[in-house]
Scaffold this active site. Sequence first.
Site, PDB file in Angstrom:
ATOM      1  N   LYS A 137     101.094  27.958  60.410  1.00 41.29           N
ATOM      2  CA  LYS A 137     101.187  27.305  61.623  1.00 41.29           C
ATOM      3  C   LYS A 137     101.374  25.792  61.279  1.00 41.29           C
ATOM      4  CE  LYS A 137     101.100  26.000  65.672  1.00 41.29           C
ATOM      5  NZ  LYS A 137     102.196  25.809  66.840  1.00 41.29           N
ATOM      6  N   PHE A 154     116.492  20.129  66.386  1.00 42.15           N
ATOM      7  CA  PHE A 154     115.504  19.059  66.258  1.00 42.15           C
ATOM      8  C   PHE A 154     116.092  18.127  65.598  1.00 42.15           C
ATOM      9  CE2 PHE A 154     111.183  19.918  67.257  1.00 42.15           C
ATOM     10  CZ  PHE A 154     111.186  21.027  68.053  1.00 42.15           C
ATOM     11  N   SER A 213     117.471  12.366  67.707  1.00 41.06           N
ATOM     12  CA  SER A 213     116.447  10.980  67.230  1.00 41.06           C
ATOM     13  C   SER A 213     116.387  10.209  68.681  1.00 41.06           C
ATOM     14  CB  SER A 213     117.677   9.942  66.181  1.00 41.06           C
ATOM     15  OG  SER A 213     118.757   9.874  66.630  1.00 41.06           O
ATOM     16  N   GLY A 228     106.112  13.387  70.212  1.00 39.26           N
ATOM     17  CA  GLY A 228     104.670  13.324  70.769  1.00 39.26           C
ATOM     18  C   GLY A 228     104.162  14.740  71.086  1.00 39.26           C
ATOM     19  N   CYS A 273     100.518  18.873  69.969  1.00 38.31           N
ATOM     20  CA  CYS A 273     100.215  19.573  68.557  1.00 38.31           C
ATOM     21  C   CYS A 273     100.900  18.738  67.331  1.00 38.31           C
ATOM     22  CB  CYS A 273     101.165  20.908  68.688  1.00 38.31           C
ATOM     23  SG  CYS A 273     100.324  22.105  69.770  1.00 38.31           S
ATOM     24  N   ARG A 305      99.628  14.040  76.512  1.00 39.37           N
ATOM     25  CA  ARG A 305      99.083  14.235  74.938  1.00 39.37           C
ATOM     26  C   ARG A 305     100.006  13.644  74.083  1.00 39.37           C
ATOM     27  NH1 ARG A 305      95.673  19.686  74.961  1.00 39.37           N
ATOM     28  NH2 ARG A 305      97.554  20.620  76.092  1.00 39.37           N
TER      29      ARG A 305
HETATM   30  N1  LIG Z   1      99.626  23.448  73.917  1.00 38.16           N
HETATM   31  C1  LIG Z   1     100.565  24.247  73.133  1.00 38.16           C
HETATM   32  O1  LIG Z   1     101.629  24.316  73.461  1.00 38.16           O
HETATM   33  C2  LIG Z   1     100.113  24.999  71.991  1.00 38.16           C
HETATM   34  C3  LIG Z   1     101.042  25.858  71.276  1.00 38.16           C
HETATM   35  C4  LIG Z   1     100.452  26.528  70.079  1.00 38.16           C
HETATM   36  C5  LIG Z   1      99.097  26.204  69.562  1.00 38.16           C
HETATM   37  N2  LIG Z   1      98.411  25.493  70.275  1.00 38.16           N
HETATM   38  C6  LIG Z   1      96.852  25.483  69.978  1.00 38.16           C
HETATM   39  O2  LIG Z   1      96.346  26.331  70.840  1.00 38.16           O
HETATM   40  C7  LIG Z   1      94.831  25.641  71.097  1.00 38.16           C
HETATM   41  C8  LIG Z   1      94.605  25.551  72.468  1.00 38.16           C
HETATM   42  O3  LIG Z   1      95.679  24.471  73.116  1.00 38.16           O
HETATM   43  P1  LIG Z   1      95.778  24.146  74.369  1.00 38.16           P
HETATM   44  O4  LIG Z   1      96.776  23.182  74.608  1.00 38.16           O
HETATM   45  O5  LIG Z   1      96.081  25.343  75.150  1.00 38.16           O
HETATM   46  O6  LIG Z   1      94.492  23.510  75.029  1.00 38.16           O
HETATM   47  P2  LIG Z   1      93.732  22.925  76.544  1.00 38.16           P
HETATM   48  O7  LIG Z   1      92.798  21.882  76.154  1.00 38.16           O
HETATM   49  O8  LIG Z   1      94.924  23.017  77.293  1.00 38.16           O
HETATM   50  O9  LIG Z   1      92.880  24.475  76.765  1.00 38.16           O
HETATM   51  C9  LIG Z   1      91.742  24.725  76.228  1.00 38.16           C
HETATM   52  C10 LIG Z   1      90.857  25.547  77.624  1.00 38.16           C
HETATM   53  O10 LIG Z   1      89.845  26.187  76.565  1.00 38.16           O
HETATM   54  C11 LIG Z   1      88.498  25.987  77.697  1.00 38.16           C
HETATM   55  N3  LIG Z   1      87.587  26.349  76.892  1.00 38.16           N
HETATM   56  C12 LIG Z   1      86.616  25.357  76.276  1.00 38.16           C
HETATM   57  N4  LIG Z   1      85.575  25.774  75.866  1.00 38.16           N
HETATM   58  C13 LIG Z   1      85.586  26.933  76.297  1.00 38.16           C
HETATM   59  C14 LIG Z   1      84.608  28.242  76.092  1.00 38.16           C
HETATM   60  N5  LIG Z   1      83.382  27.942  75.591  1.00 38.16           N
HETATM   61  N6  LIG Z   1      84.913  29.217  76.870  1.00 38.16           N
HETATM   62  C15 LIG Z   1      86.040  29.451  77.713  1.00 38.16           C
HETATM   63  N7  LIG Z   1      86.853  28.574  77.615  1.00 38.16           N
HETATM   64  C16 LIG Z   1      86.537  27.417  76.970  1.00 38.16           C
HETATM   65  C17 LIG Z   1      88.714  24.669  78.175  1.00 38.16           C
HETATM   66  O11 LIG Z   1      88.091  24.620  79.503  1.00 38.16           O
HETATM   67  C18 LIG Z   1      90.497  24.293  78.559  1.00 38.16           C
HETATM   68  O12 LIG Z   1      90.840  25.100  79.835  1.00 38.16           O
HETATM   69  C19 LIG Z   1      94.805  24.634  70.204  1.00 38.16           C
HETATM   70  O13 LIG Z   1      94.216  24.807  69.026  1.00 38.16           O
HETATM   71  C20 LIG Z   1      96.371  24.071  70.087  1.00 38.16           C
HETATM   72  O14 LIG Z   1      96.401  23.337  68.894  1.00 38.16           O
HETATM   73  C21 LIG Z   1      98.802  24.805  71.510  1.00 38.16           C
HETATM   74  O1  LIG Z   2     115.492  16.668  68.718  1.00 35.41           O
HETATM   75  C1  LIG Z   2     114.063  16.577  69.097  1.00 35.41           C
HETATM   76  C2  LIG Z   2     113.323  17.770  69.536  1.00 35.41           C
HETATM   77  C3  LIG Z   2     112.043  17.292  69.978  1.00 35.41           C
HETATM   78  N1  LIG Z   2     111.671  15.881  69.993  1.00 35.41           N
HETATM   79  C4  LIG Z   2     110.369  15.710  70.407  1.00 35.41           C
HETATM   80  O2  LIG Z   2     109.355  16.333  69.839  1.00 35.41           O
HETATM   81  C5  LIG Z   2     108.150  16.519  70.534  1.00 35.41           C
HETATM   82  C6  LIG Z   2     107.765  17.949  70.449  1.00 35.41           C
HETATM   83  O3  LIG Z   2     108.603  18.667  71.167  1.00 35.41           O
HETATM   84  P1  LIG Z   2     108.656  20.251  71.114  1.00 35.41           P
HETATM   85  O4  LIG Z   2     108.540  20.759  69.725  1.00 35.41           O
HETATM   86  O5  LIG Z   2     110.018  20.681  71.877  1.00 35.41           O
HETATM   87  O6  LIG Z   2     107.436  20.692  72.100  1.00 35.41           O
HETATM   88  P2  LIG Z   2     105.830  21.004  71.692  1.00 35.41           P
HETATM   89  O7  LIG Z   2     105.463  21.854  73.094  1.00 35.41           O
HETATM   90  O8  LIG Z   2     105.146  19.884  71.123  1.00 35.41           O
HETATM   91  O9  LIG Z   2     105.934  22.251  70.734  1.00 35.41           O
HETATM   92  C7  LIG Z   2     105.766  22.120  69.299  1.00 35.41           C
HETATM   93  O10 LIG Z   2     104.252  22.300  69.183  1.00 35.41           O
HETATM   94  C8  LIG Z   2     103.706  23.543  69.639  1.00 35.41           C
HETATM   95  C9  LIG Z   2     102.307  23.575  69.456  1.00 35.41           C
HETATM   96  O11 LIG Z   2     101.672  23.888  68.324  1.00 35.41           O
HETATM   97  C10 LIG Z   2     104.428  24.775  68.724  1.00 35.41           C
HETATM   98  O12 LIG Z   2     103.774  25.858  69.164  1.00 35.41           O
HETATM   99  C11 LIG Z   2     105.916  24.591  68.734  1.00 35.41           C
HETATM  100  O13 LIG Z   2     106.607  25.502  67.915  1.00 35.41           O
HETATM  101  C12 LIG Z   2     106.377  23.172  68.480  1.00 35.41           C
HETATM  102  O14 LIG Z   2     107.966  23.098  68.490  1.00 35.41           O
HETATM  103  C13 LIG Z   2     108.550  16.008  71.891  1.00 35.41           C
HETATM  104  O15 LIG Z   2     108.116  14.632  72.060  1.00 35.41           O
HETATM  105  C14 LIG Z   2     109.834  15.856  71.828  1.00 35.41           C
HETATM  106  O16 LIG Z   2     110.647  14.752  72.494  1.00 35.41           O
HETATM  107  C15 LIG Z   2     112.491  14.970  69.754  1.00 35.41           C
HETATM  108  O17 LIG Z   2     112.438  13.714  69.753  1.00 35.41           O
HETATM  109  N2  LIG Z   2     113.851  15.426  69.197  1.00 35.41           N
END
Ligand SMILES: NC(=O)c1ccc[n+]([C@@H]2O[C@H](COP(=O)([O-])OP(=O)(O)OC[C@H]3O[C@@H](n4cnc5c(N)ncnc54)[C@H](O)[C@@H]3O)[C@@H](O)[C@H]2O)c1
Ligand SMILES: O=c1ccn([C@@H]2O[C@H](COP(=O)(O)OP(=O)(O)O[C@H]3O[C@H](CO)[C@@H](O)[C@H](O)[C@H]3O)[C@@H](O)[C@H]2O)c(=O)[nH]1
Length: 433
Positions: free
Chosen positions: A214, A259, A262, A267, A270, A336
């Site tokens: 990951k 990806f 530019s 941001g 993650c 974020r």
């Molecule tokens: N945001 C993404 O697109 C993404 C993608 C892949 C992986 N991740 C990973 O997944 C994880 C979660 O990310 P997120 O963006 O969904 O976070 P988030 O902050 O949006 O969600 C976390 C949730 O957990 C809840 N929570 C906290 N403590 C709890 C408890 N004790 N019992 C039940 N619920 C509880 C919070 O209230 C919150 O709603 C992170 O480790 C992140 O790195 C996120």
């Molecule tokens: O050509 C590109 C593609 C993306 N971005 C920027 O990169 C950031 C991340 O974009 P993207 O990856 O599409 O979104 P995320 O939701 O942050 O997804 C990333 O982070 C997630 C959380 O871990 C992973 O699950 C995904 O695989 C990974 O792509 C953003 O600010 C985009 O604007 C660029 O500047 N140029």
Amino acid sequence: MNVSVVGSGYVGTSVAACLADLGHDVVAIDIDADIVERINAGESPIHEPGLPELIEEHAGGRLRATTDHAALRDTDLTFVAMQTPSREDGSIDLSVVEAGMRDVGETLAEKDGYHLVVVKSTVLPGMTEERIVPILEETSGKTVGEDFGVAVNPEFQSQGTAVEDFLNPDKLVFGATDDRGFGLLNDLYDPLVEQADAEAAIVETGLREAAMIKYANNVFLAAKLSTINEIANVCKEYGVDSYEVSEAIGLDERIGASFLRSGAGWGGSCFPKDTDAIRAAAREQDYEPALLDAVVGVNDRQPVRMVDFLEKHVDVEGKRVAVLGLAFKPGTDDIRGSRSKLAIEALEERGADVVAFDPTDAADAMAEQYPDVEYVDSAAAALDGAHGALVMTDWPEFAALDPEFDAMADPVVVDGRRIIERREGIVYEGLTW
Ligand SMILES: NC(=O)c1ccc[n+]([C@@H]2O[C@H](COP(=O)([O-])OP(=O)(O)OC[C@H]3O[C@@H](n4cnc5c(N)ncnc54)[C@H](O)[C@@H]3O)[C@@H](O)[C@H]2O)c1
Ligand SMILES: O=c1ccn([C@@H]2O[C@H](COP(=O)(O)OP(=O)(O)O[C@H]3O[C@H](CO)[C@@H](O)[C@H](O)[C@H]3O)[C@@H](O)[C@H]2O)c(=O)[nH]1
């Protein structure tokens, strides 16, 4: 299957709704009563395309939500999708997951039969075995590998396309403590593998490897973006169109076409957090991650470069400057890691009066961190009377802006996402050409 998801935020809610859509009975558990109420009312607690429709369809049926962890006792497996934020020094903060694991373990103490706990949260290699499993064993009084199993199944969905990504993954990564764990994960995802548009590779591996995959995935993509941003910066010095360069190098299969856009930089919730966590973890092991430091350094410079380009044309001190886009990318209201934050900070440092707009309600969260910014309800209102505009997010509606620029006091547009058309009457500054 009966599935519980602990933590119903960005990942947990879309995972829960998608699994319900695949035919499983899912209960989403969150300590936030508002989230629970909204899901049970058939509404999405977050802005994510496709999610409202899934929640509306399945809430009250195969999908329900609760604040009561006891609900997980009636399920076969529990996903852990709680947040793993950064500490001040960039290292991963596991405390929320650890606290949540106590609730899970205490509940499992009263469950008969095998149960699988699946870590979906992004955690470092070793954290599952060394920190999560001991809490579960201690609070449940049970033994891992015998009474219950633990798995690491990282999530690769992107915000803005989370539903589509979850339902059409290019890979599913499973690490598990025992065969029953691998078996349950294969059964759970079987309907997804059957219906996915493309073939999803299943990678069965160790817990540590699954966790590292990951980080490697995210850090590699962040590095790819910083590399193309660095190349674009040099291109601009030479008057070369970096998008033409990206298009051509993307034809090399070893590089790949995605990806390579530019601009203002990467941001999100993650990339910034995960690159920081892996850098801090490397340092803890006495390894200096020189390349990853540079990856972050290049990225953080991009929004400041945008303000520098604006100042080539306008001294921003005491001037109204528009920031278009607050969400870190289109399709989400999440701020974020948004590059807009660094742009706002640089503008405020130089004495500008910042006026900002985002098509979502991202301004609400932004206002808590940047209270001096004026938040308006349209791009036109932000541009009206502004002495410059920074385009930070590639919202499609910004690409359609045109006469709105004519209402600016100084029509200087710094395009951080290459979406504004150059035309007479606009002083256009791109990051990429
Ligand atoms: N945001 C993404 O697109 C993404 C993608 C892949 C992986 N991740 C990973 O997944 C994880 C979660 O990310 P997120 O963006 O969904 O976070 P988030 O902050 O949006 O969600 C976390 C949730 O957990 C809840 N929570 C906290 N403590 C709890 C408890 N004790 N019992 C039940 N619920 C509880 C919070 O209230 C919150 O709603 C992170 O480790 C992140 O790195 C996120
Ligand atoms: O050509 C590109 C593609 C993306 N971005 C920027 O990169 C950031 C991340 O974009 P993207 O990856 O599409 O979104 P995320 O939701 O942050 O997804 C990333 O982070 C997630 C959380 O871990 C992973 O699950 C995904 O695989 C990974 O792509 C953003 O600010 C985009 O604007 C660029 O500047 N140029």
